[in-house]
Design an enzyme around this catalytic site. Structure first.
Site, PDB file in Angstrom:
ATOM      1  N   ASP A 173       0.821  -1.258   0.339  1.00  0.00           N
ATOM      2  CA  ASP A 173       0.154  -0.048  -0.139  1.00  0.00           C
ATOM      3  C   ASP A 173       0.991   1.045   0.258  1.00  0.00           C
ATOM      4  O   ASP A 173       1.836   1.691   0.876  1.00  0.00           O
ATOM      5  CB  ASP A 173      -0.310  -0.081   1.410  1.00  0.00           C
ATOM      6  CG  ASP A 173      -2.137   1.167   1.109  1.00  0.00           C
ATOM      7  OD1 ASP A 173      -1.574   2.210   0.947  1.00  0.00           O
ATOM      8  OD2 ASP A 173      -2.819   0.714   1.706  1.00  0.00           O
ATOM      9  N   GLU A 263     -20.855  -5.750 -14.611  1.00  0.00           N
ATOM     10  CA  GLU A 263     -21.957  -6.753 -13.392  1.00  0.00           C
ATOM     11  C   GLU A 263     -23.021  -5.189 -13.797  1.00  0.00           C
ATOM     12  O   GLU A 263     -23.494  -4.871 -14.763  1.00  0.00           O
ATOM     13  CB  GLU A 263     -21.611  -5.868 -11.849  1.00  0.00           C
ATOM     14  CG  GLU A 263     -20.768  -6.644 -11.744  1.00  0.00           C
ATOM     15  CD  GLU A 263     -19.920  -6.206 -10.428  1.00  0.00           C
ATOM     16  OE1 GLU A 263     -21.307  -5.377  -9.479  1.00  0.00           O
ATOM     17  OE2 GLU A 263     -19.046  -6.829  -9.726  1.00  0.00           O
ATOM     18  N   HIS A 281     -21.882  -9.961  -6.068  1.00  0.00           N
ATOM     19  CA  HIS A 281     -21.230  -8.790  -5.190  1.00  0.00           C
ATOM     20  C   HIS A 281     -22.415  -8.571  -3.721  1.00  0.00           C
ATOM     21  O   HIS A 281     -22.405  -7.231  -3.440  1.00  0.00           O
ATOM     22  CB  HIS A 281     -22.188  -7.192  -6.116  1.00  0.00           C
ATOM     23  CG  HIS A 281     -20.884  -5.834  -5.648  1.00  0.00           C
ATOM     24  ND1 HIS A 281     -20.468  -5.275  -6.311  1.00  0.00           N
ATOM     25  CD2 HIS A 281     -20.305  -5.870  -4.222  1.00  0.00           C
ATOM     26  CE1 HIS A 281     -19.684  -3.741  -6.027  1.00  0.00           C
ATOM     27  NE2 HIS A 281     -19.976  -4.169  -5.143  1.00  0.00           N
ATOM     28  N   ALA A 284     -20.761  -6.214   1.394  1.00  0.00           N
ATOM     29  CA  ALA A 284     -22.430  -5.247   2.045  1.00  0.00           C
ATOM     30  C   ALA A 284     -23.641  -6.020   2.493  1.00  0.00           C
ATOM     31  O   ALA A 284     -24.128  -5.805   3.387  1.00  0.00           O
ATOM     32  CB  ALA A 284     -22.048  -3.722   1.772  1.00  0.00           C
TER      33      ALA A 284
END
Length: 530
Positions: A173, A263, A281, A284
Site C-alpha cells: 500500500d 456487472e 457482489h 456489504a
C-alpha cells in the site's frame, strides 16, 4: 414546521422510526425511487431525501427538489447521485462510509476459506449424492502467507483477521507507513515482492487509473505457483482473461471473486472453471451492515436538519452556515493544495505540516485541516471526504501538525502545506485573492502566481533558454490549448518550474514529446475539482 424527509428506497423500519423519534415528518415510500417521473413530481415537498442505490438523484430530480437540503445515501457509493448538480443547488450529499467495512472484510475471509477448501464444489457434489471425499483436497490457512494489496480500512481489518488465523501477512500500500505496518503486525513490501511470496492474494483498493488491472497478466505470471486470488473490492483490478488462462494451466490454484469488470456479470471468463468461487457482489450484504448504514444515515440527516451539524458530507465541510460564507474559497484552496502534493507523491506519507498565516489563521482550522487531508488522500482514495479523511490518514499512520502565525508577508493570509516522506519534503502555498479565487503562490520555495484550473501540467527544469517556446510549440502542434502559463525560478540558471492551466487533459504523447526534448527534469499532469 417540522422538517420533512422522503425515504424512496428500502430502509429498515428502525431507521424510519429514528426520523419520527427526532420529530421529523417522514414519508416511507420504498418503491418510489424506481419511478423517476413520480419521484420528480413529489420530491419538491421534502427537505431531505434518504436513499440506497435504486433512486437516481439526477439534475432533473434536483431541479424539481425546490426545498431539498440534504440527500442521505445509506452506504458508501454515491454514483447514483449527481454531486456536481447537488452542489450547485446547495444540496448536501451524505453517505455512511464506515457502516459495512467489517462485513466486506469478513466476506473476503469467507471467500478465502471457501477457495482453500473448495467448499462450494464439495457442497454441490455432496448434494448430488456423490461422496467424492478424495477429490476435494484443500490447504490450511495457518502459516500461509497472505498478500494484501491495499491496507486501508477494509484491508486493515482483513490483515487483523488473518493474523488471528496465524497467517503471515505481507501488505502493499503506497500510503502505508512503516510505523503503521509495525503497529498492525504486518510486513510492508512492494508489489514486486508480494507477488512471488504470497500463497493467497486479496485486493482492497479502489478502481483508479493506477490500480486498474493491478494484477495484470504480467503480474499474475510473477505469482507463486499454486496461489489463490481473492477480489472482494472492485471489478477491473484483475485481468480476468489472464487469470482464467493461468487457472486452466494450473499456475493459479483457485480464485474467489465477488466483483467483476462488468456487472451484473451474466458471462465471465472465470465462470465454470474448477475451484473458482463467485458471488454476486455480496460484500456489504449482511443484515447487520444494511441495518448499520440505514441507522447511520437517519441519524446524520436528522442532526443536520435539526441542528445544522454535518457528518460524512461529500460536498460540504463541517462548518457552520456563518463560517461557510467566509471560508468557502479558503476551503477550496486547502483542497487544491492537498490535491497538488497528493498527486505529486507516490511513496508513503509520514507527516503533513500545515501553516496558516494572517487571516487564514483566524478561521476554523479543523475544517481547513480536513480539506487539506481530503485533497491529499483523494487521488488514491476517491471515496474519502472531509469527515473521513482524518480517520483514513490516522489509520495509515500519517501525522498532521498545524502552525499559525500573524501576517508575515505581502498577502493578508495564506496556507502552506508541506508533506514529509521517507526521502523528501514537498511544499506548496496558496492564497485567496479579493475576487474570491484561490491561487498557488509558491511551489518548492519558488514564488509564482498561478490560477488553478481543472487540468494542469507541472514541469521542473534547469533555468535555461527555450523552455517557454518548447512548451508552447510542443503543445500547440498537438492541439493542446494553454489557458494560463506561469513560470518561476529560484535564481538565474538554477531550479525552475512551470505550471500550465490547459483546457483538457494533456495526452501522454504530448508528455512523451516534452520528455524527449531532454529539457525537463519532471513532467506531471494534474487535475483539480474547480
Amino acid at each position: 414546521m417540522a422538517p420533512k424527509v422522503l425515504v424512496s428506497d428500502k430502509l429498515s423500519e428502525t431507521a424510519v422510526q429514528i426520523f419520527r423519534d427526532r420529530g421529523i415528518d417522514v414519508d416511507f415510500m420504498p418503491e418510489l425511487g424506481k419511478d423517476k417521473e413520480k419521484l420528480a413530481e413529489l420530491v419538491g415537498q421534502y427537505d431531505g431525501l434518504a436513499i440506497r442505490s435504486a433512486t437516481k438523484v439526477t439534475p432533473t430530480i434536483l431541479e424539481a427538489a425546490t426545498n431539498l437540503k440534504v440527500v442521505g445515501r445509506a452506504g458508501i457509493g454515491t454514483d447514483n447521485v449527481d454531486k456536481t448538480a447537488a452542489s450547485k443547488k446547495g444540496v448536501i450529499v451524505m453517505n455512511t462510509p464506515f457502516g459495512n467495512m467489517i462485513t466486506t472484510a469478513e466476506h473476503a475471509i469467507a471467500m478465502m476459506f471457501s477457495v482453500a477448501r473448495q467448499i462450494p464444489e464439495a457442497s454441490a457434489s455432496t448434494h448430488a449424492g456423490k461422496w467424492e471425499k478424495s477429490k476435494f483436497m484443500g490447504v490450511e490457512l495457518t502459516n500461509k502467507t497472505l498478500g494484501v494489496i491495499g491496507a486501508g480500512n477494509i484491508g486493515g481489518i482483513v490483515c487483523d483477521r488473518a493474523l488471528g488465523l496465524k497467517m503471515k501477512v505481507v501488505a502493499y500500500d503506497p500510503f502505508l507507513s512503516q510505523e503503521k505496518a509495525d503497529s498492525m503486525g504486518v510486513e510492508k513490501v512492494e508489489l514486486e515482492e508480494l507477488l512471488p511470496r504470497a500463497d493467497f492474494i486479496t485486493l482492497h483498493v479502489p478502481l483508479l487509473d493506477a490500480t486498474k488491472n493491478i494484477l495484470s497478466r504480467e503480474a499474475l505470471e510473477k505469482t507463486k505457483k499454486g496461489v489463490r486470488i481473492i477480489n472482494c473490492a472492485r471489478g477491473g483490478l484483475v485481468d480476468e482473461e489472464a487469470l482464467a488462462d493461468l487457472l486452466k494451466s494450473g499456475h493459479v490454484a483457485g480464485a474467489a471473486f465477488d466483483v467483476f469488470a462488468e456487472e451484473p456479470a451474466k458471462e465471465n471468463p472465470l465462470f465454470n472453471l474448477p475451484n473458482v468461487v463467485c458471488t454476486p457482489h455480496l460484500g456489504a450484504a449482511t443484515t447487520e451492515a444494511q441495518e448499520n448504514v440505514a441507522l447511520q444515515v437517519a441519524e446524520q440527516m436528522s442532526d443536520y436538519l435539526l441542528t445544522g451539524a454535518v457528518q460524512n458530507a461529500l460536498n460540504m465541510p463541517s462548518v457552520t452556515a456563518e463560517e461557510a460564507k467566509v471560508m468557502g474559497p479558503w476551503i477550496k484552496l486547502a483542497e487544491h493544495l492537498g490535491a497538488f502534493v497528493g498527486q505529486m507523491t507516490d511513496e508513503p506519507i509520514k507527516a503533513v505540516n500545515i501553516l496558516y498565516d494572517g487571516v487564514a489563521s483566524e478561521m476554523n482550522l479543523k475544517a481547513l485541516d480536513c480539506a487539506v487531508i481530503a485533497g491529499l488522500m483523494k487521488p488514491q482514495t476517491p471515496d474519502v471526504n472531509m469527515v473521513s479523511a482524518p480517520v483514513v490518514a490516522a489509520d495509515r499512520g500519517i501525522k498532521t501538525s498545524t502552525t499559525t502565525q500573524a501576517k508575515g508577508g505581502s498577502f493578508d493570509g495564506y496556507i502552506k502545506v508541506t508533506v514529509v516522506t521517507e526521502h523528501r519534503e514537498r511544499s506548496i502555498a496558496g492564497t485567496v485573492f479579493s475576487d474570491g479565487k484561490p491561487r498557488f503562490i509558491q511551489i518548492k520555495g519558488i514564488n509564482i502566481d498561478a490560477e488553478i484550473g481543472n487540468h494542469m501540467l507541472y514541469t521542473t527544469n534547469n533555468d535555461i533558454p527555450g523552455i517557454i517556446g518548447t512548451l508552447g510549440q510542443t503543445m500547440g502542434e498537438r492541439g493542446v490549448n494553454i489557458a494560463n502559463f506561469t513560470l518561476g525560478r529560484k535564481e538565474a540558471g538554477g531550479d525552475a518550474i512551470a505550471l500550465l492551466y490547459v483546457d483538457a487533459p494533456v495526452p501522454e504523447e504530448v508528455r512523451e514529446a516534452l520528455h524527449d526534448t531532454g529539457m525537463f527534469n519532471s513532467i506531471t499532469p494534474l487535475a483539480f475539482d474547480v
